[in-house]
Design an enzyme around this catalytic site. Structure first.
Site, PDB file in Angstrom:
ATOM      1  CB  CYS A   1      -8.154   8.645  -5.069  1.00  0.00           C
ATOM      2  SG  CYS A   1      -8.202   6.921  -4.531  1.00  0.00           S
TER       3      CYS A   1
ATOM      4  CG  ASP B   1      -1.916   1.127   1.214  1.00  0.00           C
ATOM      5  OD1 ASP B   1      -2.956   0.960   0.559  1.00  0.00           O
ATOM      6  OD2 ASP B   1      -1.624   2.185   1.807  1.00  0.00           O
ATOM      7  NE  ARG B   2      -0.348   1.979  -4.250  1.00  0.00           N
ATOM      8  CZ  ARG B   2      -1.157   0.946  -4.195  1.00  0.00           C
ATOM      9  NH1 ARG B   2      -0.712  -0.263  -3.867  1.00  0.00           N
ATOM     10  NH2 ARG B   2      -2.453   1.057  -4.438  1.00  0.00           N
ATOM     11  CB  THR B   3      -1.764   5.789   1.661  1.00  0.00           C
ATOM     12  OG1 THR B   3      -2.217   6.585   0.564  1.00  0.00           O
ATOM     13  CG2 THR B   3      -2.052   6.526   2.950  1.00  0.00           C
TER      14      THR B   3
ATOM     15  CB  THR C   1      -4.801   8.593  -0.753  1.00  0.00           C
ATOM     16  OG1 THR C   1      -3.552   8.981  -1.341  1.00  0.00           O
ATOM     17  CG2 THR C   1      -5.560   7.707  -1.710  1.00  0.00           C
TER      18      THR C   1
ATOM     19  CE  LYS D   1      -7.510   1.841  -2.005  1.00  0.00           C
ATOM     20  NZ  LYS D   1      -7.002   1.205  -3.237  1.00  0.00           N
TER      21      LYS D   1
ATOM     22  CB  CYS E   1      -1.989   4.021  -8.489  1.00  0.00           C
ATOM     23  SG  CYS E   1      -1.851   4.298  -6.696  1.00  0.00           S
ATOM     24  CG  ASN E   2      -4.260  10.265  -8.647  1.00  0.00           C
ATOM     25  OD1 ASN E   2      -3.969  11.311  -9.198  1.00  0.00           O
ATOM     26  ND2 ASN E   2      -5.321   9.559  -9.002  1.00  0.00           N
ATOM     27  CB  THR E   3      -1.012   7.130  -3.650  1.00  0.00           C
ATOM     28  OG1 THR E   3      -2.375   7.531  -3.437  1.00  0.00           O
ATOM     29  CG2 THR E   3      -0.218   7.416  -2.390  1.00  0.00           C
ATOM     30  CB  ALA E   4       1.820   4.580  -7.635  1.00  0.00           C
TER      31      ALA E   4
END
Lengths: 250, 250
Positions: A205, A55-57, A134, A174, A90-93
């Site tokens: 997101c 998980d990136r966050t 996120t 999710k 994936c924005n967070t990635a």
């Protein structure tokens, strides 16, 4: 007959799995937005989806292992299979896309920049763009830095709104929960962006398009998944066209 | 932390692009049918979509170049990227799956067998299964041979119905035409299968689910794309389970 597997404009590599449904959604939108008159005119695509990417966050909050080894391995496999340009839905990635480009020598499309540019086109002269994202995307300052590059003022929801409305909404999508409540929560978050002066917002997101109906009635809302699909088409289907939303090596 | 890119059950390779929208549709159904409780529990997937693969029906009719070199190249790239099992979401391309398995040493899921088994489960004791397919799938006898293996009697629509209703319906979907007419044509074709004694039918072309609403009111209709997604989940998510619908090497 000699078969030519790759046209001159190259092949798109999709680094997916974050999550799997968002990846499938991105691929479908890419096909739908490609102005091809026949099957044969569509973009060649290679896709790698390893849903076990950490998980990136959680990683950005210091609460989980780094996703970088898994992301680099996926990007290398896509390069080795022939990808000339990568899309990461994936924005967070996007906290790691410079590392991915350096590790592979392959350019990576910038979903964050593409989404902000789409917001600026949607409401010309808006100046201030709101972001629904996120906690990891916020912490990494991804939209703030892209906004500086593009001359846009980026505003996030207040911390209590993030905690009580946005975070639970993303978790609900999710987890496959009933989505009527989360849709209302996102509208509350959009209203807080409007109060902070945003005249357009980004659903930043890839889970959010599923619950953005009510929020889009509060504020014009741009979808980052769509913006990435359009950036991919611009890069590969019209390769001669100038495009700013690419992260290049080195 | 050591990252493990592939679980013990292997990685699914999707040989797509025939056409691109059918591939995106298959990938989405695969994700939706996977009984995963979290992103991380989903199947690892690598997908290769080269839309320039020559038309399979034209090749089988002797009117176009062979798709085999392009298909073998794609299958080899999927194997080299780590795929332990291949899915090919195009019924007509199943004329070549034995060649693909021989050329790569990788097993290929059998969409044709999976669709016929799904039809037999849908209407137990049906005995005679109707097929709505491309001319290439018919010519290659794909469903007839699978039916013999599974002890099912397979029936096709009469030649004039193929020419005047099924072929134009498939062309209309590929061309993005208005679909109200094609949906009625497919219902006429389903009625001709019922007259020939079929008690269930297979929509045996990945374009057909888009126009099968009216046909499904004439006869219970099984979707080959769904059947392939279920076969992939059975093979990789529950690897211990016996499965007949796999083409093995040699």
């Amino acid at each position: 007959m000699r078969h030519t597997p790759r046209p001159a404009s190259g092949m798109l590599g999709i680094l997916g799995g974050m999550g799997p449904l968002a990846t499938a959604d991105f691929y479908r939108r890419l096909v739908e937005r490609t102005p091809a008159g026949s099957d044969q005119a569509h973009l060649p695509v290679v896709l790698w989806a390893d849903p076990a990417v950490p998980d990136r966050t959680a990683a950005l909050l210091g609460e989980g292992p780094s996703p970088v080894p898994a992301l680099v391995e996926g990007a290398r496999r896509l390069r080795d299979a022939g990808a000339s340009c990568l899309a990461v839905p994936c924005n967070t990635a996007h906290a790691y896309v410079e590392q991915l480009s350096r590790a592979t020598g392959v350019e990576v499309l910038d979903m964050v920049g593409a989404a902000l540019e789409a917001a600026a086109r949607r409401v010309p002269g808006a100046g201030r763009v709101g972001v629904l994202a996120t906690r990891g995307t916020r912490l990494a300052g991804l939209y703030e830095r892209a906004g500086e590059r593009l001359g846009l003022d980026v505003v996030q929801v207040p911390e209590p709104v993030q905690r009580e409305y946005v975070d639970p909404a993303i978790r609900a999508v999710k987890g496959g929960a009933d989505l009527a409540g989360p849709e209302r929560w996102l509208a509350v978050a959009a209203a807080s962006l409007r109060e902070r002066g945003a005249r357009v917002a980004v659903a930043a997101c890839t889970e959010l398009p599923l619950i953005s109906g009510a929020a889009a009635r509060v504020l014009p809302l741009v979808d980052s998944t769509d913006a990435l699909a359009e950036a991919a088409v611009a890069r590969l289907w019209r390769p001669g066209e100038a495009i700013r939303t690419v992260v290049r090596t080195g």
